[in-house]
Design a protein around this motif. Structure first.
Motif, PDB file in Angstrom:
ATOM      1  N   GLN A  87       0.811  -1.222   0.000  1.00 53.17           N
ATOM      2  CA  GLN A  87       0.000   0.000   0.000  1.00 53.17           C
ATOM      3  C   GLN A  87       0.832   1.254   0.000  1.00 53.17           C
ATOM      4  N   ARG A 113      -2.418   1.422  -7.658  1.00 52.96           N
ATOM      5  CA  ARG A 113      -3.386   0.497  -7.069  1.00 52.96           C
ATOM      6  C   ARG A 113      -3.546  -0.797  -7.856  1.00 52.96           C
ATOM      7  N   GLU A 136      -1.926  -3.414  -6.750  1.00 55.40           N
ATOM      8  CA  GLU A 136      -1.535  -4.427  -5.767  1.00 55.40           C
ATOM      9  C   GLU A 136      -0.171  -5.013  -6.059  1.00 55.40           C
ATOM     10  N   LYS A 164      -6.475   2.470   3.708  1.00 59.94           N
ATOM     11  CA  LYS A 164      -5.145   2.135   4.165  1.00 59.94           C
ATOM     12  C   LYS A 164      -5.206   1.342   5.468  1.00 59.94           C
TER      13      LYS A 164
END
Lengths: 194, 863
Positions: free
Chosen positions: A160, A166, A168, B604
């Motif tokens: 993250q 995004r 992963e 998050k």
């Protein structure tokens, strides 16, 4: 230094090698000695088993990955030139040397050092560190003290932090950005290779 | 704004003036008592003892007898007992005054950004000294070395060493030691000889100073003072390597200076004629024995402390005190053995920090850290103020322009030469050379401070006739470096563009890669077949892990010690705190339902903290953003207050009215905790007592509420039943490897089916909602108060009358509908047999598979 020059002469294309890596003759000779010592059967190249014979390296949690970094895909052996070139990643950056605008980027540049680290994670060479790949590294480095769930959550959090698009996974660009503030020149250099 | 500030400043100054007046009254009233008060923190209790053992100058003369019991004719109701409390009173008063000075300094940040606080304190000290001088016509208060070295200095050093960035310190230890030892010796020798040479050359007239005394003076003036350095460098924020070099050097070279000072002092006492080669050799040997002996003693004490903290679990309240006392003892023990006390306490702090932080409870660590900070900052303030106060004394000033100016000149020049030369030597082998600007700042940062003054004040007037000249010169050097160099430091750093400390957030990926880099370097060193730095580091780490940790750490602390994991833990804690404070900013309940707030960082946090619990949701979370857009386009949520609407602002506007209503209602019906009234004083525990009755009560009420709700659903009052059932199935189906117990009931019944196509996004939204709802309920404060169902509030009636559509079920908790979801928890408070009923409700719930999932939600609270 008659012996020095004679050793140097034995190595083919030594001039090119020194040009590319920036090593001094003394370094080349030292590394050549080491290379010969590792190459027990005198074949002129090393194979993974030769590296495996280094005791300390076998204990290193990511030792096999580092050995793997010496071998380009599909190849079973590494010759002296490649050997030196890989090690040249760890030569400290020299600030005094004048920068020639036309010369190619030196092997020990920041981004090359980072690339070396990156490919240790990215074992399938798809240009991305996936969660699984990261987990594998974490597992070997953290070892017993942490449970599998904790490992997974650490991996997730790490992804993250770096993951900008995004997907992963951490691409090299993301990897570099996330380590922008780390002094790579310092962290990925070895003093005696200076 | 400005006016306000000014007003407060004025008000404060008035108080301050009052206090000063008070002080003067006191100080004049005790004029007879020539008492020198430095201060103390440990000192109050035994101040009578300490003042008795203090310098010979501390003479409590005739007047102390004044309070001896005399013959009285009648019983006095109150008596004036000033002499009983005089010393501690003055000490306390001075501490207060000094701290108020600090307060004055910090009032205006525009000033402190130009003049460092240490300089301001000295200037305020001048003023105070002037007042005392005006009142007493003599300097009755000044900093005396004993107080400084025994009561003021130790805690500063202990604090500095305990908070030292360990890794940085040890990786630069070589450079620090070379600067501290060789640099200091170089300074002492060159300043001493140069001054002597100038004296011989006739630059300062006739003085009664011999070459050895010049060397002694050189030794005391070469102490770079950690107190001054920290005070200035903390405000400048230079890069960490530069900081650790300057700071570490100043810390260690104090020790070295004291040792040098003692050696030269012994030489002076011995007299020039008796010094032969043997004595000089002895001097050198003594230098090393004292320095390394002190360090070794510190390490021994560090081991003692670490081992002690293994077993202090049961006396957690005073755990932190052990460290302070033992640290102080290490200082005193070294002093007793005539080893270097400063080095001793430094190494004690540096070496034990890792183990005690692991061994002690987190609270104790915080306590220790703050206590040390209070003590260190407090005495630092006092030192600077007294450096100012001490100057206002006619007796110490012997002016000799040549001596003073030459001293300043040599001190600065030789510092520069020494630093540049040593850095040049070091750079030959350093991986990352220290660049020239850093070197310049290093040299410029050689601030002299209280240690030099203390040593100068310690000089024996019989042996050194020109003591006062040296003392005065030392003070001037201190003022010159602290005030002038302190002021110019910041502009200089900016002008030279010295690399500043990068303000970076703690990042897991960086730490992870640092670990990887260590392994890589070690491996490459192995491949090269040479023993390098990393080989040593690794060897030490292994040794440390296998033996030292085993000896000095609790088994428990050893287990969860992985560095990366603790970083991870720390990050999560931070996030959680941010999360809560973000919530509070928005009003706690509003936050838990507000999509906006959740949006801030939720993904998050969610991802990292619950990843292991709900892997599927994690995947869904990735589609989260997508879901939002999609969602606001679909107009399912067009009518009021949709729980799934992520169109935050629109929702906010619509909700405003409902929010107010709901808030009002909630406030009225909240379970009023009675905890506040039950704080119990305990000598050794801080915790709020967990009252079991209360927990019991909440439990019973909740159980009862379940029964009520069960009844109501059974009677078909609750239209949510079917939906819930349906949805739960869907959810469990969707999450085969989620933990049904842990997750299933987190989903409220408001999770509607209508939006099947968007399940991913919705799920995540709901998860968020209900999760926080659960958390809210966990806090008894959020339990709705119990009013009997017969008196159900109007809004409940309303919703039931309307018989809302399925869509209406899918609303924010804010809305009446959502509140209704909480409604079943309301039960009569007069019920006594709730336990029985609770059991019934439980079994019933199990039998009939319909589930009021939101009630099950309550379960974790009681697990």
């Amino acid at each position: 230094m008659g012996s020095t020059s004679s050793t140097l002469l034995k190595i083919p294309n030594v001039e090119v090698l020194m040009q590319e890596t920036g090593f001094s003759p003394a370094h080349i000779i030292r590394l050549h000695d080491r290379f010969k010592a590792l190459d027990k059967e005198g074949r002129g190249h090393l194979c993974p088993q030769d590296f495996g014979a280094i005791k300390e390296l076998a204990m290193n949690p990511i030792g096999d990955r580092i050995i793997g970094a010496f071998f380009s895909p599909g190849k079973e052996t590494v010759d002296f030139h490649t050997f030196v070139k890989i090690l040249a990643h760890f030569r400290p950056v020299d600030k005094d040397r004048p920068k020639e605008p036309n010369s190619p980027e030196p092997i020990n540049s920041r981004s090359n050092k980072l690339k070396f680290a990156f490919q240790l994670y990215d074992q399938d060479k798809d240009g991305k560190i996936s969660r699984d790949e990261l987990l594998k590294v974490l597992r070997s480095m953290l070892g017993m003290q942490v449970t599998e769930e904790q490992l997974e959550s650490i991996a997730d959090r790490t992804i993250q932090e770096a993951d900008l698009d995004r997907d992963e996974a951490i691409s090299f660009e993301e990897f570099r950005k996330s380590l922008e503030k780390v002094n790579i020149d310092h962290k990925m250099s070895i003093r005696f290779l200076r | 704004m400005f006016f306000d500030q000014q007003k407060s400043v004025m008000a404060f100054l008035q108080h301050f003036a009052l206090l000063l007046a008070l002080l003067i009254v006191f100080s004049t009233s005790c004029k007879a008592v020539t008492l020198e008060v430095g201060s103390v923190e440990v000192g109050y209790n035994d101040s009578s003892k300490s003042s008795a053992t203090e310098d010979t100058s501390t003479s409590i003369n005739g007047s102390t007898d004044g309070h001896a019991p005399s013959v009285i004719s009648t019983l006095p109701i109150v008596t004036w007992k000033w002499h009983h409390i005089e010393t501690p009173y003055l000490v306390a008063l001075w501490i207060l005054t000094c701290w108020l000075c600090k307060l004055v300094c910090e009032l205006n940040h525009n000033v402190t950004s130009v003049i460092p606080e240490s300089g301001l304190l000295i200037i305020l000290g001048f003023i105070l000294g002037g007042i005392i001088w005006g009142a007493d016509k003599a300097q009755t208060f000044k900093l005396i070395p004993t107080n400084f070295f025994y009561y003021l200095l130790p805690q500063i050093i202990l604090d500095a060493s305990y908070c030292m960035p360990n890794k940085l310190f040890f990786s630069n230890l070589g450079a620090i030691l070379i600067h501290a030892i060789i640099g200091t010796c170089w300074n002492a020798a060159t300043v001493g000889t140069a001054l002597w040479a100038c004296y011989e050359g006739g630059a300062m007239g006739t003085l009664n100073i011999g070459p050895l005394q010049f060397l002694l003076f050189g030794a005391l003036i070469s102490a770079v003072d950690p107190v001054a350095v920290i005070a200035v460098f903390e405000e400048v924020h230079v890069n960490e390597v530069l900081y650790i070099l300057v700071f570490g050097e100043s810390l260690l070279n104090d020790g070295v200076t004291v040792v040098l000072y003692n050696v030269f002092d012994a030489f002076v006492s011995l007299g020039g004629l008796k010094i032969n080669a043997a004595e000089i050799v002895k001097g050198i040997v003594s230098f090393f024995v004292v320095a390394f002996g002190g360090s070794f003693l510190g390490v021994v004490f560090a081991i003692l402390i670490s081992m002690l903290t293994r077993v202090t679990k049961n006396v957690q309240v005073i755990e932190a005190g052990f460290i302070i006392v033992l640290g102080y003892l290490s200082y005193l023990t070294a002093e007793m053995l005539s080893l270097s006390a400063i080095l001793s306490i430094t190494f004690c702090g540096v070496c034990c920090q890792k183990y005690i932080n692991a061994n002690m409870d987190e609270k104790s660590v915080t306590t220790l850290r703050y206590t040390l900070k209070v003590m260190a900052n407090g005495s630092e303030t006092m030192i600077f103020v007294f450096l100012g106060v001490s100057a206002i004394d006619k007796n110490i000033w012997v002016w000799n322009t040549g001596f003073i100016l030459l001293t300043i000149f040599f001190v600065v020049v030789f510092r520069f030469i020494g630093v540049f030369f040593l850095n040049w030597v070091l750079n030959q082998s350093r991986l990352i050379p220290i660049d020239i600007t850093d070197q310049f700042v290093m040299a410029y940062g050689g601030l002299r401070g209280a240690v030099a003054y203390g040593l100068a004040a310690l000089l024996d007037e019989k042996k050194i006739p020109e003591k006062n000249l040296m003392l005065g010169t030392t003070l001037i050097v201190v003022y010159f470096t602290v005030i002038l160099q302190g002021i110019t430091m910041k502009p200089l750093v900016q002008w030279l563009k010295v690399k500043r400390a990068a303000h970076s957030d703690l990042k897991l990926i960086e730490k992870l890669n640092n670990r990887a880099f260590d392994h890589i370097l070690a491996a490459v060193e192995d491949i090269c077949g040479r023993i390098g730095d990393n080989w040593w580091t690794r060897g030490w780490n292994r040794f440390e892990e296998n033996y030292i940790s085993w000896l000095l750490m609790k088994p428990k602390a050893r287990k969860n010690r992985d560095y990366l994991f603790s970083i991870f833990h720390k990050l999560n804690l931070e996030d959680a705190i941010n999360y809560v404070s973000e919530g509070e900013r928005q009003g706690s309940l509003a936050f838990s339902r507000s999509d906006e707030a959740a949006n801030v960082d939720f993904k998050k946090q969610f991802g990292s903290e619950f990843a292991d619990v709900m892997p599927n949701i994690m995947v869904d979370m990735s589609n989260y953003e997508l879901g939002i857009e999609h969602f606001s386009v679909t107009s399912i949520v067009k009518d009021t207050i949709p729980s799934v609407s992520l169109d935050i602002h629109g929702q906010d506007r619509k909700n405003a009215m409902d929010d107010i209503n709901a808030h009002h209602l909630l406030q009225q019906h909240l379970y009023r905790s009675r905890k506040h009234h039950r704080h119990k004083y305990s000598r050794s525990h801080f915790s709020i007592n967990q009252n079991e009755d209360e927990v019991q009560e909440i439990f019973q009420r909740t159980m009862r509420s379940r029964l009520e709700s069960f009844k109501s659903t059974k009677m078909g009052v609750n239209p949510a039943k079917k939906i819930t059932k349906h949805h739960k199935k869907e959810l469990t189906h969707k999450m085969p490897n989620g933990h049904p117990d842990g997750t299933g009931h987190l989903y409220g019944d408001e999770v509607d089916i209508a939006v099947g196509s968007e399940t991913g996004a919705i799920n995540s939204t709901f998860m968020r909602d209900t999760y926080t709802v659960g958390a809210g309920i966990e806090n008894p404060v959020f339990l709705p108060d119990m009013d009997s169902p017969t008196h159900s509030p109007p809004w409940l009636m309303e919703t039931e009358a309307v018989a809302p559509s399925q869509r209406a079920q899918r609303r924010l908790p804010w809305t009446p509908n959502r509140l209704r979801r909480l409604a079943p928890m309301r039960i009569s408070t007069c019920s006594t047999d709730s336990f029985l009923m609770a059991d019934v409700s439980l079994t019933l719930e199990e039998h009939e598979e319909h589930s009021q999932t939101d009630h099950v939600e309550m379960r974790p609270v009681f697990d």
